[in-house]
Every structure is written in C-alpha cells, then in structure tokens.
Write a protein that holds these residues in place. Structure first.
Motif, PDB file in Angstrom:
ATOM      1  N   ARG A  89      41.579  38.870  41.154  1.00  0.00           N
ATOM      2  CA  ARG A  89      41.316  39.883  40.125  1.00  0.00           C
ATOM      3  C   ARG A  89      42.254  39.716  38.934  1.00  0.00           C
ATOM      4  O   ARG A  89      41.842  39.846  37.783  1.00  0.00           O
ATOM      5  CB  ARG A  89      41.446  41.284  40.710  1.00  0.00           C
ATOM      6  CG  ARG A  89      41.075  42.358  39.711  1.00  0.00           C
ATOM      7  CD  ARG A  89      40.963  43.730  40.348  1.00  0.00           C
ATOM      8  NE  ARG A  89      40.594  44.709  39.364  1.00  0.00           N
ATOM      9  CZ  ARG A  89      39.361  44.949  38.925  1.00  0.00           C
ATOM     10  NH1 ARG A  89      38.362  44.260  39.420  1.00  0.00           N
ATOM     11  NH2 ARG A  89      39.114  45.852  38.018  1.00  0.00           N
ATOM     12  N   GLU A  93      41.128  38.950  35.175  1.00  0.00           N
ATOM     13  CA  GLU A  93      41.574  39.825  34.090  1.00  0.00           C
ATOM     14  C   GLU A  93      42.203  39.025  32.946  1.00  0.00           C
ATOM     15  O   GLU A  93      41.888  39.253  31.776  1.00  0.00           O
ATOM     16  CB  GLU A  93      42.579  40.834  34.644  1.00  0.00           C
ATOM     17  CG  GLU A  93      43.124  41.799  33.629  1.00  0.00           C
ATOM     18  CD  GLU A  93      44.134  42.764  34.233  1.00  0.00           C
ATOM     19  OE1 GLU A  93      44.447  43.742  33.550  1.00  0.00           O
ATOM     20  OE2 GLU A  93      44.609  42.535  35.365  1.00  0.00           O
ATOM     21  N   PHE A 135      36.396  45.555  33.625  1.00  0.00           N
ATOM     22  CA  PHE A 135      37.663  45.248  32.966  1.00  0.00           C
ATOM     23  C   PHE A 135      37.670  45.838  31.562  1.00  0.00           C
ATOM     24  O   PHE A 135      36.641  45.914  30.913  1.00  0.00           O
ATOM     25  CB  PHE A 135      37.864  43.727  32.884  1.00  0.00           C
ATOM     26  CG  PHE A 135      38.016  43.072  34.228  1.00  0.00           C
ATOM     27  CD1 PHE A 135      39.269  42.891  34.790  1.00  0.00           C
ATOM     28  CD2 PHE A 135      36.910  42.645  34.943  1.00  0.00           C
ATOM     29  CE1 PHE A 135      39.407  42.285  36.041  1.00  0.00           C
ATOM     30  CE2 PHE A 135      37.028  42.046  36.181  1.00  0.00           C
ATOM     31  CZ  PHE A 135      38.292  41.875  36.732  1.00  0.00           C
TER      32      PHE A 135
END
Length: 137
Positions: A89, A93, A135
């Motif tokens: 993750r 990101e 996001f």
C-alpha cells in the motif's frame, strides 16, 4: 507526435558519445514525456524494499477497466518478510503521488516478485490490488 518524439530521441542517442548512464537518463526522460511525469517508479519506492528491479505496466480496457501494474522485483527478504500488504500500500501510495496521470486509472496492482538466484526459472509472485480512488490524489 509520440512517434516523432521517439525517432528524435533515437537519432540524438545514436549520434551521442554518451556514457550508458546518460543514455538511460535520456531514455527515461523520453518515456516520461510520452507517458506522463512520474511514470518511472522513484528511488523512494526502491528504498522501501531495497528492490533490485522495478517495472510499470499500464492497461486500459473497456471490459476490465484500467489498471497500473507496479512490478517490484527481488526486494530484501528481511523487509518483505512481514506486513507485505502495508508495504504494498505504501508503494502504491508513493507511485500514485508521483505519477501525474494516475487519476486516469481505476486500480493499481503491486506485485512483489522474487527470483531464485540459483535457478532463475523459479519465481514467486505475490500481488495486492488497490483502488486508485482510495488514495488522496
């Protein structure tokens, strides 16, 4: 336009007595000019898992949607041994933050790929899929 840019890049590189690092730098600049700023994964992502290889694939399909494939190869096993989903993750990101065309895609798939140095045909892959909309871009 993209074809003209590519031909121009090739002609410049072929007439240049450059170092291999300079050629790679020009190639990456040309790729980012065509695909969008931040297309190539950053050194910040490389450092997260001490990845030896990094590749990106983009797929746009009217049937399956649009996906970014962030392929991270041969990372440090100690780093990858725990909390892989959190690491995936964080890599997603950072990539989405840097890639200017990220909003054009629905999903990002982060793939951790490990190759056996003794037998390159032995490959292990683990992947994590995230929605780009999750996001803050």
């Amino acid at each position: 336009m993209k074809k003209l840019l590519f031909i121009s890049l090739i002609s410049i590189l072929s007439s240049c007595a450059c170092e291999p690092e300079q050629i790679a730098h020009f190639a990456f600049q040309g790729m980012e000019a065509m695909m969008g700023e931040g297309f190539m994964p950053s050194d910040e992502i490389r450092a997260l898992g001490n990845f030896q290889e990094m590749n990106v694939g983009l797929n746009k399909s009217s049937e399956t949607g649009s996906t970014i494939f962030l392929k991270l190869g041969n990372g440090d096993p100690k780093i990858l041994s725990s909390q892989r989903e959190i690491l995936a993750r964080k890599c997603a990101e950072l990539y989405l933050r840097d890639f200017e065309n990220a909003k054009e895609y629905d999903q990002i798939t982060v793939q951790f790929i490990q190759t056996d140095p003794q037998n390159p045909e032995n490959v292990a892959m683990e992947e994590y899929e995230f929605q780009v909309s999750d996001f803050d871009l």
